[in-house]
Design a protein around this motif. Structure first.
Motif, short mmCIF file in Angstrom:
data_model
loop_
_atom_site.label_atom_id
_atom_site.label_comp_id
_atom_site.label_asym_id
_atom_site.label_seq_id
_atom_site.Cartn_x
_atom_site.Cartn_y
_atom_site.Cartn_z
N ARG A 133 0.84 -1.22 0.03
CA ARG A 133 0.12 0.05 0.15
C ARG A 133 0.91 1.45 -0.07
O ARG A 133 1.93 1.31 1.02
N HIS B 193 1.41 5.67 -1.02
CA HIS B 193 0.98 7.17 -1.46
C HIS B 193 1.99 8.07 -1.29
O HIS B 193 3.07 7.80 -0.69
N ARG C 68 1.83 10.85 0.25
CA ARG C 68 1.53 11.25 1.55
C ARG C 68 1.38 10.19 2.56
O ARG C 68 0.60 9.39 2.69
N GLU D 37 0.27 10.05 5.37
CA GLU D 37 -1.05 9.93 6.20
C GLU D 37 -2.12 9.36 5.54
O GLU D 37 -3.21 8.77 6.06
N PHE D 38 -1.85 8.94 4.33
CA PHE D 38 -2.80 8.42 3.38
C PHE D 38 -2.75 6.97 2.95
O PHE D 38 -3.56 6.23 2.51
N LEU E 159 -5.27 4.01 3.65
CA LEU E 159 -6.50 4.43 3.47
C LEU E 159 -7.18 4.21 2.16
O LEU E 159 -6.49 3.77 1.09
N HIS F 155 -7.44 6.08 -0.62
CA HIS F 155 -6.86 6.79 -1.99
C HIS F 155 -5.56 6.51 -2.05
O HIS F 155 -4.80 6.89 -2.74
N ASP F 156 -5.06 5.37 -1.45
CA ASP F 156 -3.65 4.64 -1.75
C ASP F 156 -3.72 3.64 -2.83
O ASP F 156 -4.71 3.33 -3.36
N TYR G 111 7.70 8.31 -2.09
CA TYR G 111 6.32 7.73 -1.71
C TYR G 111 6.43 7.10 -0.11
O TYR G 111 7.62 6.86 -0.05
N ARG H 294 -6.58 3.14 10.81
CA ARG H 294 -6.31 4.12 10.60
C ARG H 294 -5.94 5.36 11.73
O ARG H 294 -5.20 6.31 11.71
#
Length: 681
Positions: free
Chosen positions: A223, A225, A227, A229-230, A233, A235-236, A305, A363
């Motif tokens: 997984r 992203h 960012r 913090e994403f 979640l 939108h990763d 990333y 999360r």
């Protein structure tokens, strides 16, 4: 389009536009105009055509649902969540397959008749070929989220509808379903529906993500992203890896984040060819109790990333029978690894509500957000809290559990806050660090928080707000670093109303609430029984369970939940002869209730239809015509399906667990409804 019009006027405007195509009025969106043209030219529909919807037969509907059972299970859980966000706004939520047949619905009961009259019912086919331009059918054709509002519909009978739909794609990117939110008789503008289509699209993406993770749960999954913090979640990006570290699958977000043209640009390539990460780093990230976030760069562009690596889950063991017996299922003993404290993902199982809890837990695992776990006694609240701790950045520190209901009220204050030497008569001369101080830097789990005395609630609130604790007999406060997870089977809001629980403490503890389902409510009950049987079986010792005993475990209501199930299995294994659990090894309250069926004469399927209410026990309410009718309907369905409980449950549109519970409530013992040589699978 503009204001609502009559059916006749709408049909006339549609045909005028089609006849004048490609000239189009400015108020008609291009996708709508092209859809109208398809409906008239390709599908040979008329806007004033027949009114009756095309509805598939129940058996064909069940076949479609079974082909997409994973999707339906996940989507129903997400539909429940989405419905909570839009409840009261007059919407129905609909899930269809790729051909437009409605598989599942979530409708406000007070509006059900309105949607039924509009043809929005399970089994109805809402493809463009059948119903013309509409949210579901046009979404299938366009392969993108879309809103079809009132006069956008091709058929005049649908101009009272407003539909927002989004596609759901499988792990290969192919359309497999549509999620739709429809309302009847709304006067809002089309622009006002933008919020609805955005919510539906987000839910569709979440369903896709869950399907991807479920489909590849037996592989390592990456997984990532841009960012941190994403990561983990919605939108990763997600990548599934083969055993040799090559990419076996990628979701849409992974393709977009890596600026690839399609999945084919990624599949088959070694992960180390995409990111500057070594196989050794990937393996080491799996060795700890939680998934660390690794900073990486993509090799082609050098972009930063953040990545987490998720281990492959072991293959679920298919039940197998012991050689020489088709009625005994072998129990595979758990390994030592499986016997340790469970992770969040292991606790999720295949139950949608538990999976939703686990997504939320991941999360907030490393945040300071306080967590309140609600659920019936024995549902595994402490196991969930411990798994949450292991998933957090505090995993290396202490997890301290305090059962507020088990400690005498006279001792709970000293247990929590500790005391100085000589603080009171009987105190240890060296004093004691309290549980709060012991948990500093780790996690403090306060079980049955509703049983904490009001006086201590006040002190606990002060500790939480000031992050310091003063031991009994002491004057100098000690700084602590607290993360609180609390739990209760009681309704704390009702306790607040009765003055039994402090409202300010409730809101301090309730950063986020996670509700664990009771055992009988879990969709994966049989799989959970399999797992606990394995965990309670001694390593290396062969064991098995008689199929009828297993069915009895699956049919029980389990008022004590997981704790009761584990104790029953543990005891049964201890007393079972030859390591095989048989019906007689189970507690008496799990065995068939006394009825005519248990008087020594088995009831065969040939005589099922003639069984009357008089054969039931006292709990079968022979004088109640509704219960009598239900009982007779159950017996008839079992007879038609020749004792096959799986087929019977499917015919009655209920789960097997529900069927067994209904049989029990009517005093019907399933093992007496046998037909020689037939399975009660």
């Amino acid at each position: 389009m503009g204001e609502p019009v009559s059916y006749v006027q709408h049909a006339r405007e549609v045909m005028t536009l089609i006849d004048g195509f490609p000239r189009m009025p400015a108020q008609v969106d291009k996708p709508v105009a092209y859809s109208w043209l398809r409906c008239a030219k390709e599908h040979r529909l008329r806007p004033d055509g027949p009114l009756d919807p095309a509805v598939v037969e129940n058996r064909h509907l069940r076949e479609r649902q079974q082909r997409l059972d994973d999707l339906v299970l996940i989507a129903r859980a997400e539909m429940d969540s989405l419905y909570e966000q839009i409840s009261g706004s007059g919407y129905a939520l609909l899930l269809t397959d790729a051909s437009g047949v409605i598989l599942s619905e979530k409708v406000d009961p007070t509006l059900r008749d309105n949607f039924r009259k509009a043809g929005l019912i399970a089994g109805a086919n809402w493809s463009e070929q059948h119903e013309g331009t509409n949210g579901i059918g046009t979404c299938i054709t366009e392969r993108r989220p879309i809103t079809i509002h009132r006069n956008d519909h091709f058929r005049a009978r649908h101009i009272g509808l407003s539909c927002s739909a989004a596609p759901i794609r499988d792990t290969g990117g192919e359309l497999m379903a549509v999620l739709d939110a429809s309302c009847v008789g709304s006067d809002d503008s089309k622009a006002s529906r933008m919020h609805t289509v955005a919510l539906v699209s987000m839910s569709a993406r979440l369903i896709e993500k869950c399907l991807f993770l479920r489909r590849f749960r037996n592989r390592r999954v990456i997984r990532f992203h841009s960012r941190p913090e994403f990561v983990n979640l919605l939108h990763d990006g997600a990548l599934a890896l083969d055993d040799d570290g090559r990419i076996a699958a990628a979701d849409d977000m992974a393709v977009a984040l890596l600026s690839a043209d399609c999945r084919g640009d990624l599949i088959g390539r070694p992960l180390t060819e995409i990111f500057d990460v070594s196989a050794r780093e990937l393996d080491s990230s799996l060795s700890g109790p939680r998934q660390p976030i690794l900073p990486v760069r993509d090799i082609e562009h050098g972009r930063r990333y953040y990545m987490s690596v998720h281990a492959a889950q072991p293959e679920s063991r298919a039940p197998r029978t012991i050689a020489g017996s088709s009625q005994i299922m072998a129990i595979e003993p758990a390994t030592q690894t499986e016997s340790r404290a469970h992770t969040l993902d292991e606790l999720a199982g295949h139950d949608p509500s538990m999976q939703r809890n686990v997504r939320c837990a991941h999360r907030i695992a490393s945040s300071r957000v306080s967590v309140l776990i609600q659920g019936p006694t024995g549902s595994g609240k402490e196991a969930f809290a411990r798994a949450l701790h292991l998933a957090s950045d505090r995993a290396a520190q202490a997890f301290v559990a305090v059962n507020c209901a088990a400690i005498p009220e006279s001792l709970i204050e000293s247990e929590l806050f500790g005391y100085r030497p000589g603080a009171f008569t009987g105190a240890r001369k060296e004093g004691m660090r309290g549980r709060i101080a012991q948990s500093s830097g780790g996690t403090l789990f306060l079980d049955e928080i509703g049983d904490m005395p009001l006086m201590l609630q006040t002190r606990l609130l002060r500790v939480l707000e000031e992050q310091e604790v003063t031991p009994l007999g002491g004057e100098t406060p000690v700084k602590v670093n607290l993360r609180i997870v609390s739990a209760s089977h009681r309704n704390l809001k009702d306790m607040i109303a009765r003055g039994e629980f402090r409202e300010d403490l409730y809101y301090r503890l309730n950063g986020i609430t996670m509700t664990l389902p009771g055992l009988r409510e879990r969709a994966d009950l049989e799989a959970l029984i399999h797992r606990i049987l394995g965990e309670e079986t001694a390593l290396g010792r062969p064991a098995g369970i008689e199929m009828e005993a297993f069915r009895r475990l699956a049919a029980h209501d389990w008022p004590g939940n997981v704790r009761e199930l584990r104790n029953v299995i543990r005891t049964a294994l201890a007393i079972a002869e030859g390591g095989v659990i048989r019906l007689g090894d189970l507690p008496s309250d799990l065995l068939p209730s006394r009825s005519a069926a248990s008087t020594g004469t088995p009831v065969t399927l040939a005589s099922v239809a003639s069984i009357t209410v008089a054969t039931g026990d006292e709990g079968s309410a022979p004088g109640n015509p509704l219960e009598r009718a239900e009982r007779e309907a159950l017996l008839r369905a079992i007879a038609v399906n020749r004792g096959n409980m799986t087929h019977t449950a499917r015919q009655l549109c209920m789960s097997r667990n529900t069927l067994y519970r209904k049989l029990k409530s009517h005093g019907i013992a399933p093992e007496t409804l046998r037909s020689d040589g037939l399975s009660q699978a």
